[in-house]
Design an enzyme around this catalytic site. Structure first.
Site, mmCIF file in Angstrom:
data_model
loop_
_atom_site.group_PDB
_atom_site.id
_atom_site.type_symbol
_atom_site.label_atom_id
_atom_site.label_comp_id
_atom_site.label_asym_id
_atom_site.label_seq_id
_atom_site.Cartn_x
_atom_site.Cartn_y
_atom_site.Cartn_z
ATOM 1 N N GLU A 130 0.854 -1.190 0.000
ATOM 2 C CA GLU A 130 0.000 0.000 0.000
ATOM 3 C C GLU A 130 0.895 1.247 0.000
ATOM 4 O OE1 GLU A 130 -2.344 -0.309 3.531
ATOM 5 O OE2 GLU A 130 -3.678 -1.828 2.726
ATOM 6 N N GLU A 212 -4.828 10.779 1.981
ATOM 7 C CA GLU A 212 -4.287 10.242 3.230
ATOM 8 C C GLU A 212 -4.287 11.310 4.321
ATOM 9 O OE1 GLU A 212 -3.310 8.147 5.320
ATOM 10 O OE2 GLU A 212 -3.645 6.283 4.213
ATOM 11 N N GLU A 220 -2.997 7.763 -1.246
ATOM 12 C CA GLU A 220 -2.724 6.326 -1.245
ATOM 13 C C GLU A 220 -3.523 5.673 -2.363
ATOM 14 O OE1 GLU A 220 -3.743 2.493 1.572
ATOM 15 O OE2 GLU A 220 -2.805 4.233 2.539
ATOM 16 N N HIS A 269 2.609 -0.234 3.839
ATOM 17 C CA HIS A 269 2.230 -1.459 4.531
ATOM 18 C C HIS A 269 2.182 -2.592 3.510
ATOM 19 C CE1 HIS A 269 -0.183 1.727 6.945
ATOM 20 N NE2 HIS A 269 1.094 1.733 7.301
ATOM 21 N N ARG A 340 -2.702 -0.152 15.095
ATOM 22 C CA ARG A 340 -1.918 0.307 13.961
ATOM 23 C C ARG A 340 -0.527 0.796 14.342
ATOM 24 N NH1 ARG A 340 -5.124 0.850 9.268
ATOM 25 N NH2 ARG A 340 -7.274 0.247 9.702
ATOM 26 N N GLU A 359 0.006 -8.199 7.789
ATOM 27 C CA GLU A 359 0.380 -6.894 7.232
ATOM 28 C C GLU A 359 1.598 -6.376 7.992
ATOM 29 O OE1 GLU A 359 -1.451 -2.327 7.021
ATOM 30 O OE2 GLU A 359 -2.610 -3.960 7.922
ATOM 31 N N ARG A 361 3.983 -3.441 8.645
ATOM 32 C CA ARG A 361 3.703 -2.024 8.482
ATOM 33 C C ARG A 361 4.916 -1.080 8.465
ATOM 34 N NH1 ARG A 361 -1.526 -0.524 9.161
ATOM 35 N NH2 ARG A 361 -1.014 1.434 10.225
#
Length: 471
Positions: A130, A212, A220, A269, A340, A359, A361
């Site tokens: 991403e 974003e 993004e 990510h 997150r 994921e 990050r």
């Protein structure tokens, strides 16, 4: 496509030029162009010569000759050239031995895919990055013996809320409030949609695009996952396409992780999963986040080797301006379903077997995707092979944990220098299957230390004048 189909496509579509592309070691696309008439089926075996000594991280001057071998399956038409041009991504080989070049980032990723199969753990690794990026209206910077400065600007920058713009319409995202506003606050909607369509025309499926968090045009665009080598190719195509679409609007794109002080930086990510015989190896219903034991071990490998992996995944000095607490930065070496600030997150949008993934990050879009994705895969496989258990998952707000609890939570490196030191001390997992070679590791460490870490250390920083000039 195979070689013959590419030649037929050139004839049928009246293609006039062929652009041959490859990736240097730090991660930028390089190219040269030939007349379409000079490409024949033999070209896909014999290749085209070039000077490897002029490419960053490649050959010495006394051994400069190298060849590019076009991969016919990668062809797509350049959407930005005035003359109809076909792009072919190439592998790099030695002109004498015909052996693949050990420092070719694409070859490293190809070896990683083969190594995965050899382990019996899986037959396919899917990766879905991403990448975030900033779209700016003005960029100036300079560095010499007696000065060093940068200046960036965006019509969206909240610092411009009082500027005379004849007229200033006032739609400027406040700091850290740029996430998901509709137009007219989001001034880049049409541009991102044009980027999405251009990506789709280049066979890159886009899942979503949006503004974003940061002010000043942070965006993004998420690509649908693909296998390891294909995603390495697609990330380079992605960067090429978004930069050139922005150029049509007289704007510029930067994938620099932290161009704006005191606001969110740009991460990348990376979603990843392993599959075998059409089944998701990471799916384990009824467990925490429906993760299989293999997935937990994979996470263990990512977290154990995270510092070394980030030498490839967050490979610039600027990367560590982003990896600081307080800006949604994933600095804590734990995993979680929703947190997150954790280095590994388990998305919970769907309970489907197909959607189960981890994921990672901390990486950012300055990374060479081939090297970063391969390093993540090798770390995860090492976790499975050695049954490395990660720390227990944490779903609390880590920023509010008391100091005694935070003392048990390890963090990512605080600088590129620390990440490189970690890679130097911990890279045996990368050498398995000859995926990375000692030569690649040594070249990467030397290049990054000499060209970036030492270069930054030697120069006065502009803010040092504010701190120390009147001492």
């Amino acid at each position: 496509m195979d070689a013959r189909e590419v030649i037929n496509l050139i004839r049928d579509q009246q293609i006039q030029a062929v652009d041959l592309r490859f990736c240097d070691l730090p991660g930028l696309w390089q190219h040269f162009t030939i007349s379409a008439g000079d490409l024949d089926e033999d070209s896909f075996m014999e290749g085209f010569g070039f000077d490897g000594s002029s490419i960053r991280g490649f050959q010495q001057i006394q051994e400069s000759d190298m060849i590019l071998i076009p991969d016919p399956s990668t062809c797509f038409e350049d959407p930005f050239s005035k003359v109809r041009t076909l792009i072919l991504i190439c592998n790099i080989a030695d002109p004498i031995t015909q052996e693949p070049y050990s420092r070719d980032p694409r070859y490293i990723t190809q070896k990683a895919e083969k190594y995965l199969v050899s382990t019996g753990i899986g037959d396919t690794a899917y990766f879905g990055p991403e990448p975030e990026f900033f779209v700016l209206d003005d960029v100036r910077f300079g560095q010499s013996y007696n000065h060093g400065y940068y200046y960036v600007d965006s019509v969206e920058g909240f610092w411009n809320s009082g500027r005379e713009e004849n007229p200033n319409l006032g739609y400027k995202p406040r700091y850290k409030e740029g996430y998901f506003p509709v137009p007219p606050m989001d001034t880049l909607q049409d541009m991102r949609t044009e980027m999405m369509l251009a990506l789709q025309d280049a066979d890159i499926q886009v899942e979503v695009h949006h503004h974003e968090v940061a002010t000043a045009g942070q965006c993004e665009i998420d690509m649908r996952f693909d296998s390891l080598v294909n995603m390495g190719d697609k990330l380079l195509k992605f960067k090429y396409i978004i930069k050139n679409v922005a150029r049509r609007y007289d704007k510029t794109v930067t994938l620099m992780p932290k161009p704006i002080f005191m606001d969110n930086g740009s991460g990348m990510h990376v979603h990843q999963s392993l599959w075998k015989n059409g089944r998701n190896v990471f799916y384990g219903p009824g467990t925490y986040a429906d993760l299989s034991q293999e997935a937990v071990y994979y996470i263990g490998g990512l977290l154990k080797h995270a510092a070394a992996v980030l030498a490839f995944g967050a490979p610039t000095t600027n990367s560590y301006r982003r990896l600081v607490p307080g800006y949604e930065a994933p600095v804590n070496l734990i995993y979680s379903m929703r947190n997150r600030s954790a280095c590994v997150r388990i998305p919970t949008y769907s309970s489907s077997e197909k959607a189960k993934r981890v994921e990672f990050r901390p990486p950012d879009p300055s990374a060479n995707g081939y090297l970063a994705f391969a390093a993540m895969l090798m770390a995860g496989l090492d976790g499975i092979q050695n049954k490395i258990m990660p720390p227990d998952p944490m779903d609390k707000d880590l920023y509010d944990l008391p100091p005694e609890d935070m003392a048990d939570v390890e963090s990512v490196p605080g600088s590129l220098e620390q990440a490189l030191d970690a890679l130097e001390a911990d890279h045996d997992f990368l050498l398995k299957g000859d995926v990375f070679t000692p030569d690649v590791i040594e070249t990467w460490l030397n290049y990054k230390r000499e060209r970036e870490v030492d270069a930054m250390r030697l120069r006065p920083h502009p803010y040092e004048f504010a701190l120390y000039f009147d001492i």
